[in-house]
Design a protein around this motif. Structure first.
Motif, PDB file in Angstrom:
ATOM      1  N   TYR A   1     -22.905  -4.708  13.800  1.00  0.00           N
ATOM      2  CA  TYR A   1     -22.222  -5.423  12.818  1.00  0.00           C
ATOM      3  C   TYR A   1     -20.680  -5.512  13.651  1.00  0.00           C
ATOM      4  CZ  TYR A   1     -18.716  -6.930  10.041  1.00  0.00           C
ATOM      5  OH  TYR A   1     -17.489  -7.233   9.584  1.00  0.00           O
ATOM      6  N   ILE A   2     -20.180  -3.620  14.019  1.00  0.00           N
ATOM      7  CA  ILE A   2     -19.315  -3.910  14.585  1.00  0.00           C
ATOM      8  C   ILE A   2     -19.092  -4.159  16.147  1.00  0.00           C
ATOM      9  CG2 ILE A   2     -17.573  -1.757  16.215  1.00  0.00           C
ATOM     10  CD1 ILE A   2     -18.522  -0.004  13.846  1.00  0.00           C
ATOM     11  N   LEU A   3     -20.054  -4.075  16.400  1.00  0.00           N
ATOM     12  CA  LEU A   3     -20.810  -5.214  17.844  1.00  0.00           C
ATOM     13  C   LEU A   3     -20.512  -6.722  18.257  1.00  0.00           C
ATOM     14  CD1 LEU A   3     -21.175  -4.966  21.225  1.00  0.00           C
ATOM     15  CD2 LEU A   3     -23.295  -4.885  20.967  1.00  0.00           C
ATOM     16  N   ASP A   4     -20.945  -7.055  17.174  1.00  0.00           N
ATOM     17  CA  ASP A   4     -20.943  -8.509  16.637  1.00  0.00           C
ATOM     18  C   ASP A   4     -19.587  -9.069  16.367  1.00  0.00           C
ATOM     19  OD1 ASP A   4     -23.393  -9.391  17.167  1.00  0.00           O
ATOM     20  OD2 ASP A   4     -23.907  -8.532  14.793  1.00  0.00           O
ATOM     21  N   VAL A   5     -18.705  -8.343  16.094  1.00  0.00           N
ATOM     22  CA  VAL A   5     -17.343  -8.296  15.813  1.00  0.00           C
ATOM     23  C   VAL A   5     -17.007  -8.291  16.793  1.00  0.00           C
ATOM     24  CG1 VAL A   5     -15.403  -8.080  14.620  1.00  0.00           C
ATOM     25  CG2 VAL A   5     -17.403  -7.965  13.756  1.00  0.00           C
ATOM     26  N   ILE A   6     -17.053  -7.774  17.765  1.00  0.00           N
ATOM     27  CA  ILE A   6     -16.283  -7.746  18.918  1.00  0.00           C
ATOM     28  C   ILE A   6     -16.475  -8.670  19.479  1.00  0.00           C
ATOM     29  CG2 ILE A   6     -15.983  -6.059  21.480  1.00  0.00           C
ATOM     30  CD1 ILE A   6     -17.156  -3.377  19.651  1.00  0.00           C
ATOM     31  N   VAL A   7     -17.845  -8.896  20.097  1.00  0.00           N
ATOM     32  CA  VAL A   7     -17.666 -10.419  20.975  1.00  0.00           C
ATOM     33  C   VAL A   7     -17.003 -11.542  20.382  1.00  0.00           C
ATOM     34  CG1 VAL A   7     -19.585 -11.725  21.002  1.00  0.00           C
ATOM     35  CG2 VAL A   7     -19.844  -9.102  21.846  1.00  0.00           C
ATOM     36  N   ASP A   8     -16.928 -11.499  19.002  1.00  0.00           N
ATOM     37  CA  ASP A   8     -16.753 -12.646  17.990  1.00  0.00           C
ATOM     38  C   ASP A   8     -14.946 -12.137  18.735  1.00  0.00           C
ATOM     39  OD1 ASP A   8     -16.460 -14.622  16.104  1.00  0.00           O
ATOM     40  OD2 ASP A   8     -15.590 -13.232  14.971  1.00  0.00           O
ATOM     41  N   TYR A   9     -14.564 -10.984  18.252  1.00  0.00           N
ATOM     42  CA  TYR A   9     -12.567 -11.305  19.292  1.00  0.00           C
ATOM     43  C   TYR A   9     -13.020 -11.744  20.445  1.00  0.00           C
ATOM     44  CZ  TYR A   9      -8.387  -9.132  20.459  1.00  0.00           C
ATOM     45  OH  TYR A   9      -6.959  -8.848  20.837  1.00  0.00           O
TER      46      TYR A   9
ATOM     47  N   GLY B   1      -8.677 -15.390  23.083  1.00  0.00           N
ATOM     48  CA  GLY B   1      -8.207 -15.807  24.332  1.00  0.00           C
ATOM     49  C   GLY B   1      -8.245 -14.466  25.102  1.00  0.00           C
ATOM     50  N   CYS B   2      -8.218 -13.789  25.358  1.00  0.00           N
ATOM     51  CA  CYS B   2      -8.604 -12.521  25.827  1.00  0.00           C
ATOM     52  C   CYS B   2      -9.238 -12.537  26.924  1.00  0.00           C
ATOM     53  CB  CYS B   2      -8.354 -11.243  25.130  1.00  0.00           C
ATOM     54  SG  CYS B   2     -10.088 -10.824  25.240  1.00  0.00           S
ATOM     55  N   LEU B   3     -10.277 -13.497  27.295  1.00  0.00           N
ATOM     56  CA  LEU B   3     -11.787 -13.822  28.230  1.00  0.00           C
ATOM     57  C   LEU B   3     -10.805 -14.755  29.250  1.00  0.00           C
ATOM     58  CD1 LEU B   3     -14.742 -13.350  26.301  1.00  0.00           C
ATOM     59  CD2 LEU B   3     -13.380 -11.598  27.763  1.00  0.00           C
ATOM     60  N   ASP B   4      -9.434 -15.099  28.457  1.00  0.00           N
ATOM     61  CA  ASP B   4      -9.156 -16.658  29.336  1.00  0.00           C
ATOM     62  C   ASP B   4      -8.247 -15.912  30.196  1.00  0.00           C
ATOM     63  OD1 ASP B   4     -10.784 -17.854  28.151  1.00  0.00           O
ATOM     64  OD2 ASP B   4      -9.672 -18.993  26.942  1.00  0.00           O
ATOM     65  N   ALA B   5      -7.755 -14.676  29.707  1.00  0.00           N
ATOM     66  CA  ALA B   5      -6.133 -13.985  30.577  1.00  0.00           C
ATOM     67  C   ALA B   5      -6.232 -14.106  32.385  1.00  0.00           C
ATOM     68  CB  ALA B   5      -6.096 -12.939  30.244  1.00  0.00           C
ATOM     69  N   GLN B   6      -5.694 -14.254  32.767  1.00  0.00           N
ATOM     70  CA  GLN B   6      -5.996 -14.074  34.259  1.00  0.00           C
ATOM     71  C   GLN B   6      -5.762 -12.488  34.898  1.00  0.00           C
ATOM     72  OE1 GLN B   6      -5.949 -16.565  36.569  1.00  0.00           O
ATOM     73  NE2 GLN B   6      -6.422 -17.915  34.996  1.00  0.00           N
ATOM     74  N   PRO B   7      -6.310 -12.339  35.445  1.00  0.00           N
ATOM     75  CA  PRO B   7      -6.669 -10.492  36.029  1.00  0.00           C
ATOM     76  C   PRO B   7      -5.003 -10.542  37.026  1.00  0.00           C
ATOM     77  CG  PRO B   7      -8.282 -12.021  36.942  1.00  0.00           C
ATOM     78  CD  PRO B   7      -7.347 -12.751  36.539  1.00  0.00           C
ATOM     79  N   ASP B   8      -4.691  -9.236  36.804  1.00  0.00           N
ATOM     80  CA  ASP B   8      -3.622  -9.169  37.828  1.00  0.00           C
ATOM     81  C   ASP B   8      -4.218  -9.019  38.780  1.00  0.00           C
ATOM     82  OD1 ASP B   8      -5.053  -6.161  38.202  1.00  0.00           O
ATOM     83  OD2 ASP B   8      -3.617  -5.635  36.780  1.00  0.00           O
ATOM     84  N   GLU B   9      -3.130  -7.964  39.630  1.00  0.00           N
ATOM     85  CA  GLU B   9      -3.136  -8.162  41.284  1.00  0.00           C
ATOM     86  C   GLU B   9      -4.117  -7.215  41.825  1.00  0.00           C
ATOM     87  OE1 GLU B   9      -0.521  -5.741  39.899  1.00  0.00           O
ATOM     88  OE2 GLU B   9      -0.657  -7.588  40.209  1.00  0.00           O
TER      89      GLU B   9
ATOM     90  N   ASP C   1      -6.293  -5.136  24.481  1.00  0.00           N
ATOM     91  CA  ASP C   1      -5.569  -4.355  23.430  1.00  0.00           C
ATOM     92  C   ASP C   1      -6.318  -4.064  23.165  1.00  0.00           C
ATOM     93  OD1 ASP C   1      -4.149  -3.018  21.621  1.00  0.00           O
ATOM     94  OD2 ASP C   1      -2.535  -4.610  21.043  1.00  0.00           O
ATOM     95  N   GLN C   2      -7.101  -2.194  23.140  1.00  0.00           N
ATOM     96  CA  GLN C   2      -8.134  -1.848  22.337  1.00  0.00           C
ATOM     97  C   GLN C   2      -7.546  -1.616  20.405  1.00  0.00           C
ATOM     98  OE1 GLN C   2      -9.526   1.537  24.504  1.00  0.00           O
ATOM     99  NE2 GLN C   2     -10.320   0.459  26.119  1.00  0.00           N
ATOM    100  N   ASP C   3      -6.538  -1.719  20.853  1.00  0.00           N
ATOM    101  CA  ASP C   3      -6.171  -1.180  18.983  1.00  0.00           C
ATOM    102  C   ASP C   3      -5.725  -3.396  18.840  1.00  0.00           C
ATOM    103  OD1 ASP C   3      -5.157   1.193  19.543  1.00  0.00           O
ATOM    104  OD2 ASP C   3      -3.294   0.980  20.512  1.00  0.00           O
ATOM    105  N   ALA C   4      -5.593  -3.462  19.119  1.00  0.00           N
ATOM    106  CA  ALA C   4      -5.700  -5.002  18.724  1.00  0.00           C
ATOM    107  C   ALA C   4      -7.282  -5.251  18.121  1.00  0.00           C
ATOM    108  CB  ALA C   4      -5.428  -5.990  19.162  1.00  0.00           C
ATOM    109  N   ILE C   5      -8.436  -5.144  18.663  1.00  0.00           N
ATOM    110  CA  ILE C   5      -9.442  -4.625  18.512  1.00  0.00           C
ATOM    111  C   ILE C   5      -9.832  -3.918  17.280  1.00  0.00           C
ATOM    112  CG2 ILE C   5     -12.077  -4.700  19.305  1.00  0.00           C
ATOM    113  CD1 ILE C   5     -10.993  -5.292  22.219  1.00  0.00           C
TER     114      ILE C   5
END
Length: 111
Positions: A40-48, A53-61, A68-72
């Motif tokens: 269940y938790i794994l499914d919720v992580i994937v949903d997050y 939108g975190c997967l759309d973020a641009q990588p740093d240099e 943000d693990q706290d947000a998850i």
């Protein structure tokens, strides 16, 4: 048949992820979650990941994406309450989130 194979591969990867997380958890937290809780938790992580939108973020240099693990953990706690799951200890959930990320790191999927 291609879709069936995709689902089988996802199930197999989920099983490996769950086993990794169970081994990653500190000894005193190993009994905090059933396998169903972890799935269940794994499914919720994937949903997050897919809705935040975190997967759309641009990588740093260095090629890393800051997640943000706290947000998850907050998202999991909110969703689990809404879904009638748990109750879960936020500290233990944090270790599950870390374990999921570490598994991804070891596979080279997440930087």
């Amino acid at each position: 048949m291609g879709m069936d194979n995709d689902f089988l591969l996802e199930d197999e990867d989920d099983e490996k992820t769950i086993e990794f997380i169970k081994n990653y958890l500190p000894q005193e937290m190993k009994d905090a979650f059933s396998d169903d809780d972890l799935y269940y938790i794994l499914d919720v992580i994937v949903d997050y990941y897919t809705t935040s939108g975190c997967l759309d973020a641009q990588p740093d240099e260095e090629g890393y994406i800051n997640i943000d693990q706290d947000a998850i953990v907050d998202y999991i706690m909110k969703e689990s309450t809404k879904d009638g799951m748990g109750p879960f200890d936020p500290e233990a959930v944090y270790f599950v989130v870390q374990g999921e990320m570490e598994y991804g790191n070891q596979l080279g999927e997440v930087k």
